[in-house]
Design a protein around this motif. Structure first.
Motif, PDB file in Angstrom:
ATOM      1  N   GLU A  39      79.569  68.782  97.409  1.00  0.00           N
ATOM      2  CA  GLU A  39      78.282  68.068  97.409  1.00  0.00           C
ATOM      3  C   GLU A  39      78.174  67.221  96.142  1.00  0.00           C
ATOM      4  O   GLU A  39      77.635  66.122  96.166  1.00  0.00           O
ATOM      5  N   GLU A  40      78.715  67.739  95.039  1.00  0.00           N
ATOM      6  CA  GLU A  40      78.706  66.990  93.772  1.00  0.00           C
ATOM      7  C   GLU A  40      79.493  65.680  93.903  1.00  0.00           C
ATOM      8  O   GLU A  40      79.073  64.645  93.381  1.00  0.00           O
ATOM      9  N   ASP A  41      80.613  65.720  94.602  1.00  0.00           N
ATOM     10  CA  ASP A  41      81.403  64.506  94.831  1.00  0.00           C
ATOM     11  C   ASP A  41      80.580  63.461  95.582  1.00  0.00           C
ATOM     12  O   ASP A  41      80.562  62.285  95.229  1.00  0.00           O
ATOM     13  N   VAL A  42      79.895  63.920  96.616  1.00  0.00           N
ATOM     14  CA  VAL A  42      79.087  63.013  97.442  1.00  0.00           C
ATOM     15  C   VAL A  42      77.940  62.432  96.616  1.00  0.00           C
ATOM     16  O   VAL A  42      77.659  61.227  96.691  1.00  0.00           O
ATOM     17  N   ILE A  43      77.308  63.263  95.810  1.00  0.00           N
ATOM     18  CA  ILE A  43      76.209  62.798  94.954  1.00  0.00           C
ATOM     19  C   ILE A  43      76.710  61.727  93.989  1.00  0.00           C
ATOM     20  O   ILE A  43      76.045  60.706  93.793  1.00  0.00           O
ATOM     21  N   LYS A  44      77.880  61.926  93.413  1.00  0.00           N
ATOM     22  CA  LYS A  44      78.450  60.939  92.484  1.00  0.00           C
ATOM     23  C   LYS A  44      78.687  59.602  93.183  1.00  0.00           C
ATOM     24  O   LYS A  44      78.406  58.538  92.628  1.00  0.00           O
ATOM     25  N   ILE A  45      79.210  59.658  94.401  1.00  0.00           N
ATOM     26  CA  ILE A  45      79.459  58.418  95.159  1.00  0.00           C
ATOM     27  C   ILE A  45      78.148  57.670  95.378  1.00  0.00           C
ATOM     28  O   ILE A  45      78.044  56.473  95.105  1.00  0.00           O
ATOM     29  N   PHE A  46      77.134  58.384  95.881  1.00  0.00           N
ATOM     30  CA  PHE A  46      75.869  57.716  96.194  1.00  0.00           C
ATOM     31  C   PHE A  46      75.128  57.245  94.951  1.00  0.00           C
ATOM     32  O   PHE A  46      74.529  56.157  94.969  1.00  0.00           O
ATOM     33  N   LYS A  47      75.199  57.995  93.866  1.00  0.00           N
ATOM     34  CA  LYS A  47      74.572  57.536  92.619  1.00  0.00           C
ATOM     35  C   LYS A  47      75.213  56.244  92.143  1.00  0.00           C
ATOM     36  O   LYS A  47      74.528  55.324  91.701  1.00  0.00           O
ATOM     37  N   SER A  48      76.526  56.183  92.227  1.00  0.00           N
ATOM     38  CA  SER A  48      77.240  54.980  91.802  1.00  0.00           C
ATOM     39  C   SER A  48      76.869  53.774  92.666  1.00  0.00           C
ATOM     40  O   SER A  48      76.607  52.682  92.154  1.00  0.00           O
ATOM     41  N   LEU A  49      76.835  53.979  93.966  1.00  0.00           N
ATOM     42  CA  LEU A  49      76.457  52.893  94.880  1.00  0.00           C
ATOM     43  C   LEU A  49      75.017  52.435  94.633  1.00  0.00           C
ATOM     44  O   LEU A  49      74.734  51.228  94.578  1.00  0.00           O
ATOM     45  N   GLU A  50      74.118  53.397  94.485  1.00  0.00           N
ATOM     46  CA  GLU A  50      72.710  53.063  94.257  1.00  0.00           C
ATOM     47  C   GLU A  50      72.512  52.326  92.940  1.00  0.00           C
ATOM     48  O   GLU A  50      71.735  51.366  92.870  1.00  0.00           O
ATOM     49  N   LYS A  51      73.223  52.753  91.898  1.00  0.00           N
ATOM     50  CA  LYS A  51      73.117  52.085  90.598  1.00  0.00           C
ATOM     51  C   LYS A  51      73.571  50.631  90.704  1.00  0.00           C
ATOM     52  O   LYS A  51      72.924  49.722  90.193  1.00  0.00           O
ATOM     53  N   GLN A  52      74.675  50.415  91.391  1.00  0.00           N
ATOM     54  CA  GLN A  52      75.186  49.059  91.535  1.00  0.00           C
ATOM     55  C   GLN A  52      74.235  48.198  92.367  1.00  0.00           C
ATOM     56  O   GLN A  52      74.026  47.025  92.063  1.00  0.00           O
ATOM     57  N   LEU A  53      73.633  48.773  93.393  1.00  0.00           N
ATOM     58  CA  LEU A  53      72.669  48.023  94.196  1.00  0.00           C
ATOM     59  C   LEU A  53      71.447  47.639  93.369  1.00  0.00           C
ATOM     60  O   LEU A  53      70.940  46.510  93.490  1.00  0.00           O
ATOM     61  N   GLU A  54      70.967  48.545  92.536  1.00  0.00           N
ATOM     62  CA  GLU A  54      69.825  48.241  91.671  1.00  0.00           C
ATOM     63  C   GLU A  54      70.173  47.119  90.693  1.00  0.00           C
ATOM     64  O   GLU A  54      69.352  46.234  90.435  1.00  0.00           O
ATOM     65  N   THR A  55      71.377  47.143  90.157  1.00  0.00           N
ATOM     66  CA  THR A  55      71.828  46.083  89.248  1.00  0.00           C
ATOM     67  C   THR A  55      71.838  44.746  89.966  1.00  0.00           C
ATOM     68  O   THR A  55      71.383  43.735  89.435  1.00  0.00           O
TER      69      THR A  55
END
Length: 69
Positions: A39-55
């Motif tokens: 689950e931690e792996d999945v959270i890392k993926i989505f956090k990274s994607l969300e951060k880039q989208l916000e940028t």
């Protein structure tokens, strides 16, 4: 001669479609019979994607990021 608006639409459409395809392919990693992940792996993926989208959203809205404590 292509206008700036036409160029934007052409380039943005192509890049968006390529990105959507890459995201779809990333989704294939969810197959637990082929891959093992936490689950931690999945959270890392989505956090990274969300951060880039916000940028990217900030770039389009011309809002400058400001630091505050």
């Amino acid at each position: 001669m292509e206008s700036r608006s036409e160029k934007f639409k052409r380039v943005a459409t192509k890049r968006t479609n390529e990105l959507l395809e890459k995201i779809r392919i990333l989704g294939n990693c969810s197959n637990k019979s082929t891959y093992e992940y936490t689950e931690e792996d999945v959270i890392k993926i989505f956090k990274s994607l969300e951060k880039q989208l916000e940028t990217m959203k900030a770039k389009f809205s011309n809002k400058k990021s400001k630091f505050s404590l």
